[in-house]
Design an enzyme around this catalytic site. Sequence first.
Site, short mmCIF file in Angstrom:
data_model
loop_
_atom_site.label_atom_id
_atom_site.label_comp_id
_atom_site.label_asym_id
_atom_site.label_seq_id
_atom_site.Cartn_x
_atom_site.Cartn_y
_atom_site.Cartn_z
N PRO A 146 6.28 -4.05 -8.92
CA PRO A 146 7.07 -4.00 -7.55
C PRO A 146 8.14 -2.94 -7.14
CG PRO A 146 8.06 -5.32 -9.56
CD PRO A 146 6.57 -4.72 -9.90
N CYS A 147 7.40 -1.80 -6.98
CA CYS A 147 8.23 -0.46 -6.72
C CYS A 147 9.16 -0.77 -5.58
CB CYS A 147 7.23 0.59 -6.42
SG CYS A 147 6.47 1.31 -7.86
N HIS A 148 8.91 -1.50 -4.69
CA HIS A 148 9.96 -2.01 -3.60
C HIS A 148 11.30 -2.27 -4.18
CE1 HIS A 148 8.07 -6.03 -4.36
NE2 HIS A 148 8.97 -6.36 -4.12
#
Length: 180
Positions: A146-148
Amino acid sequence: MFRDGPLTRKAPETILYGTGRCALGALLVASSERGIVSIMVRDTQSRLIRDLGERFPKASLVRDEKGSKATVAKVGRYIAAPFKPFALPLDIRGTDLQQRVWGEVRKIPFGATSTYSRIAEAIGAPKAIRAVANSCSRSWFAFAVPCHRVLHKGGATAENRRDGRQYRWVDYEAKLAAKR
């Protein structure tokens, strides 16, 4: 005698993929023999397939909707409710630094966010803030890594919202958290 490349070369890799829809748009899940190599969410299916080709230019890409149906459905359900860590096997490819960044990013729980500088400190490279940001922008694992959830130090300000996808996904998770 001139030779182009090494004396032995690896056979072209076969990557199977399937498509579907999720709460955020068109979904593509691509897999190797070792696990999922890419999860992409885009506006259109044609863009998904084009981006997959750019990601794996030397691979033999095989569309396998029937064989990928169960995995695509599981990923779609995960995106609809990303409350727990992603459980499907991933074939994460990247440099040592990228592997460390993505490993740390996977520790960020649902509903929480972090910053590039905090991730850099956590992997033992506090001055590598730009490298962390670059690694996050190169992740091909929507929601599974989940780089967001990794934001600029200033957070989700209007000025930082130029990358619509990242903040759209953060807002999406915030709405899920409010309903929970």
